[in-house]
Design a protein around this motif. Structure first.
Motif, PDB file in Angstrom:
ATOM      1  N   LYS A  48       0.841  -1.182   0.000  1.00 39.48           N
ATOM      2  CA  LYS A  48       0.000   0.000   0.000  1.00 39.48           C
ATOM      3  C   LYS A  48       0.879   1.236   0.000  1.00 39.48           C
ATOM      4  O   LYS A  48       1.866   1.295   0.715  1.00 39.48           O
ATOM      5  N   LYS A  49       0.514   2.184  -0.808  1.00 39.11           N
ATOM      6  CA  LYS A  49       1.218   3.461  -0.771  1.00 39.11           C
ATOM      7  C   LYS A  49       0.636   4.227   0.406  1.00 39.11           C
ATOM      8  O   LYS A  49      -0.533   4.590   0.401  1.00 39.11           O
ATOM      9  N   ASN A  50       1.408   4.417   1.426  1.00 34.95           N
ATOM     10  CA  ASN A  50       0.861   5.081   2.609  1.00 34.95           C
ATOM     11  C   ASN A  50       1.094   6.581   2.565  1.00 34.95           C
ATOM     12  O   ASN A  50       2.142   7.048   2.148  1.00 34.95           O
ATOM     13  N   ILE A  51       0.082   7.299   3.000  1.00 37.16           N
ATOM     14  CA  ILE A  51       0.205   8.743   3.110  1.00 37.16           C
ATOM     15  C   ILE A  51       0.714   9.018   4.521  1.00 37.16           C
ATOM     16  O   ILE A  51       0.138   8.533   5.485  1.00 37.16           O
ATOM     17  N   PRO A  52       1.856   9.729   4.639  1.00 39.65           N
ATOM     18  CA  PRO A  52       2.462   9.893   5.970  1.00 39.65           C
ATOM     19  C   PRO A  52       1.523  10.577   6.973  1.00 39.65           C
ATOM     20  O   PRO A  52       0.916  11.601   6.661  1.00 39.65           O
ATOM     21  N   GLU A  53       1.396   9.963   8.128  1.00 42.97           N
ATOM     22  CA  GLU A  53       0.522  10.487   9.179  1.00 42.97           C
ATOM     23  C   GLU A  53       1.011  11.864   9.606  1.00 42.97           C
ATOM     24  O   GLU A  53       2.207  12.124   9.640  1.00 42.97           O
ATOM     25  N   GLY A  54       0.059  12.740   9.925  1.00 42.41           N
ATOM     26  CA  GLY A  54       0.448  14.083  10.375  1.00 42.41           C
ATOM     27  C   GLY A  54       0.672  15.035   9.212  1.00 42.41           C
ATOM     28  O   GLY A  54       0.744  16.241   9.401  1.00 42.41           O
ATOM     29  N   ALA A  93      -4.612  13.858  -5.991  1.00 44.26           N
ATOM     30  CA  ALA A  93      -3.527  12.936  -5.632  1.00 44.26           C
ATOM     31  C   ALA A  93      -3.933  12.023  -4.477  1.00 44.26           C
ATOM     32  O   ALA A  93      -3.797  10.797  -4.549  1.00 44.26           O
ATOM     33  N   VAL A  94      -4.473  12.608  -3.422  1.00 42.83           N
ATOM     34  CA  VAL A  94      -4.864  11.848  -2.235  1.00 42.83           C
ATOM     35  C   VAL A  94      -5.930  10.810  -2.586  1.00 42.83           C
ATOM     36  O   VAL A  94      -5.865   9.653  -2.174  1.00 42.83           O
ATOM     37  N   ASN A  95      -6.896  11.228  -3.384  1.00 44.71           N
ATOM     38  CA  ASN A  95      -7.974  10.318  -3.754  1.00 44.71           C
ATOM     39  C   ASN A  95      -7.502   9.224  -4.714  1.00 44.71           C
ATOM     40  O   ASN A  95      -7.964   8.088  -4.640  1.00 44.71           O
ATOM     41  N   THR A  96      -6.577   9.574  -5.598  1.00 41.76           N
ATOM     42  CA  THR A  96      -6.043   8.582  -6.539  1.00 41.76           C
ATOM     43  C   THR A  96      -5.307   7.474  -5.784  1.00 41.76           C
ATOM     44  O   THR A  96      -5.488   6.282  -6.070  1.00 41.76           O
ATOM     45  N   VAL A  97      -4.522   7.864  -4.791  1.00 41.40           N
ATOM     46  CA  VAL A  97      -3.826   6.880  -3.950  1.00 41.40           C
ATOM     47  C   VAL A  97      -4.848   5.992  -3.240  1.00 41.40           C
ATOM     48  O   VAL A  97      -4.715   4.767  -3.184  1.00 41.40           O
ATOM     49  N   LEU A 140      -6.335   6.958 -13.492  1.00 44.88           N
ATOM     50  CA  LEU A 140      -7.741   6.686 -13.185  1.00 44.88           C
ATOM     51  C   LEU A 140      -8.424   5.929 -14.322  1.00 44.88           C
ATOM     52  O   LEU A 140      -9.217   5.021 -14.083  1.00 44.88           O
ATOM     53  N   LYS A 141      -8.082   6.295 -15.549  1.00 46.28           N
ATOM     54  CA  LYS A 141      -8.639   5.594 -16.714  1.00 46.28           C
ATOM     55  C   LYS A 141      -8.262   4.113 -16.660  1.00 46.28           C
ATOM     56  O   LYS A 141      -9.083   3.241 -16.936  1.00 46.28           O
ATOM     57  N   ARG A 142      -7.030   3.832 -16.262  1.00 46.83           N
ATOM     58  CA  ARG A 142      -6.578   2.436 -16.199  1.00 46.83           C
ATOM     59  C   ARG A 142      -7.171   1.708 -14.989  1.00 46.83           C
ATOM     60  O   ARG A 142      -7.531   0.539 -15.095  1.00 46.83           O
ATOM     61  N   LEU A 143      -7.278   2.397 -13.858  1.00 44.71           N
ATOM     62  CA  LEU A 143      -7.883   1.761 -12.690  1.00 44.71           C
ATOM     63  C   LEU A 143      -9.350   1.397 -12.964  1.00 44.71           C
ATOM     64  O   LEU A 143      -9.832   0.361 -12.509  1.00 44.71           O
ATOM     65  N   PHE A 144     -10.022   2.241 -13.738  1.00 45.74           N
ATOM     66  CA  PHE A 144     -11.407   1.947 -14.113  1.00 45.74           C
ATOM     67  C   PHE A 144     -11.511   0.569 -14.779  1.00 45.74           C
ATOM     68  O   PHE A 144     -12.476  -0.168 -14.577  1.00 45.74           O
ATOM     69  N   ARG A 145     -10.504   0.211 -15.578  1.00 46.27           N
ATOM     70  CA  ARG A 145     -10.541  -1.054 -16.316  1.00 46.27           C
ATOM     71  C   ARG A 145     -10.535  -2.259 -15.380  1.00 46.27           C
ATOM     72  O   ARG A 145     -11.073  -3.305 -15.717  1.00 46.27           O
ATOM     73  N   VAL A 146      -9.941  -2.096 -14.213  1.00 41.69           N
ATOM     74  CA  VAL A 146      -9.945  -3.195 -13.240  1.00 41.69           C
ATOM     75  C   VAL A 146     -11.363  -3.365 -12.679  1.00 41.69           C
ATOM     76  O   VAL A 146     -11.875  -4.479 -12.586  1.00 41.69           O
ATOM     77  N   HIS A 187     -18.123   5.709  -5.386  1.00 35.66           N
ATOM     78  CA  HIS A 187     -17.255   6.807  -4.939  1.00 35.66           C
ATOM     79  C   HIS A 187     -16.306   7.205  -6.075  1.00 35.66           C
ATOM     80  O   HIS A 187     -16.133   8.396  -6.383  1.00 35.66           O
ATOM     81  N   PHE A 188     -15.716   6.209  -6.712  1.00 37.82           N
ATOM     82  CA  PHE A 188     -14.790   6.440  -7.824  1.00 37.82           C
ATOM     83  C   PHE A 188     -15.484   7.225  -8.947  1.00 37.82           C
ATOM     84  O   PHE A 188     -14.955   8.215  -9.454  1.00 37.82           O
ATOM     85  N   ILE A 189     -16.686   6.783  -9.318  1.00 40.37           N
ATOM     86  CA  ILE A 189     -17.408   7.413 -10.425  1.00 40.37           C
ATOM     87  C   ILE A 189     -17.808   8.850 -10.086  1.00 40.37           C
ATOM     88  O   ILE A 189     -17.637   9.762 -10.890  1.00 40.37           O
ATOM     89  N   PHE A 190     -18.308   9.061  -8.881  1.00 42.34           N
ATOM     90  CA  PHE A 190     -18.672  10.424  -8.490  1.00 42.34           C
ATOM     91  C   PHE A 190     -17.441  11.327  -8.527  1.00 42.34           C
ATOM     92  O   PHE A 190     -17.531  12.484  -8.921  1.00 42.34           O
ATOM     93  N   PHE A 191     -16.315  10.776  -8.103  1.00 46.01           N
ATOM     94  CA  PHE A 191     -15.083  11.573  -8.095  1.00 46.01           C
ATOM     95  C   PHE A 191     -14.661  11.949  -9.508  1.00 46.01           C
ATOM     96  O   PHE A 191     -14.402  13.121  -9.796  1.00 46.01           O
ATOM     97  N   VAL A 192     -14.605  10.962 -10.398  1.00 39.95           N
ATOM     98  CA  VAL A 192     -14.144  11.282 -11.762  1.00 39.95           C
ATOM     99  C   VAL A 192     -15.158  12.157 -12.504  1.00 39.95           C
ATOM    100  O   VAL A 192     -14.775  12.978 -13.338  1.00 39.95           O
ATOM    101  N   GLN A 193     -16.443  12.035 -12.170  1.00 41.90           N
ATOM    102  CA  GLN A 193     -17.450  12.906 -12.783  1.00 41.90           C
ATOM    103  C   GLN A 193     -17.302  14.344 -12.284  1.00 41.90           C
ATOM    104  O   GLN A 193     -17.384  15.297 -13.067  1.00 41.90           O
ATOM    105  N   GLU A 194     -17.058  14.488 -10.993  1.00 38.27           N
ATOM    106  CA  GLU A 194     -16.939  15.822 -10.394  1.00 38.27           C
ATOM    107  C   GLU A 194     -15.848  16.648 -11.081  1.00 38.27           C
ATOM    108  O   GLU A 194     -16.007  17.843 -11.316  1.00 38.27           O
TER     109      GLU A 194
END
Length: 211
Positions: A11-17, A53-57, A147-153, A180-187
């Motif tokens: 998992k790509k972790n987002i550093p706490e703090g 970026a945060v949402n893509t991760v 995101l286009k490629r993640l959609f394919r999964v 959630h993914f679809i609402f995000f990419v639509q937004e």
């Protein structure tokens, strides 16, 4: 079981703090409210690149988990091509290592895809994790490709592996994640409508109740 550890990328972790961590927490909190249209909106005063970026991760991690639950069903034998129903087939190319699109099995394609995404996310020049380090000018176009490629999964899981998803009682989890993914990419208009065609009916169903 017999699942190859290869499928689960670290998992790509987002550093706490960090500020990105705060943003992720904000995203999780607003998701809890149940209003997805609101939850995906850019929080006031925030940088769009950083929000994307945060949402893509986060989507990468979610899809990793979801695909991980069905890897035993997605094999060279069951899925000799990477498809999303009979009309859509994907060939892999990343533009650097593999320039000419190659036809390969779904597990191989998804492995290439997730490895490629992981490499982008780990690239500090593309996804800076340090405060104050600016995003590159081409960040949005890279994020759109990811995101286009993640959609394919998602599309492959829905079309080819929905039965095991139901057996494993992962259906609600998958639908919530994809919605959630679809609402995000639509937004933020991040994926071309044509690319979304394999799941068009599902998208209409999932989003119609929330217009």
């Amino acid at each position: 079981g017999s699942r190859s550890s290869k499928t689960f990328k670290p998992k790509k972790n987002i550093p706490e703090g960090s500020h990105q961590y705060e943003l992720l927490k904000h995203a999780e909190a607003t998701l809890g409210s149940g209003n997805l249209r609101m939850a995906v909106m850019l929080p006031e005063g925030e940088d769009l690149n950083e929000w994307v970026a945060v949402n893509t991760v986060d989507f990468f991690n979610q899809i990793n988990m979801l695909y991980g639950t069905i890897t035993d069903f997605c094999t060279e034998e069951s899925c000799p091509v990477m498809s999303a129903g009979p009309k859509y087939e994907y060939h892999w190319a990343d533009g650097t290592n593999i320039k000419k699109p190659i036809k390969c099995s779904a597990p191989k394609y998804i492995d290439y895809l997730m490895t490629w995404v992981q490499d982008q996310l780990d690239d500090e020049t593309l996804f800076p994790s340090k405060i104050g380090v600016p995003f590159p000018k081409n960040f949005m176009s890279v994020a759109k490709t990811i995101l286009k490629r993640l959609f394919r999964v998602y599309a492959h899981i829905y079309h080819q592996h929905f039965d095991p998803v139901i057996q494993l009682q992962e259906e609600a989890h998958l639908n919530t994640s994809f919605k959630h993914f679809i609402f995000f990419v639509q937004e933020f208009n991040l994926i071309d409508r044509r690319e979304l065609a394999p799941l068009q009916e599902l998208i209409e169903k999932l989003t119609s109740k929330d217009r």
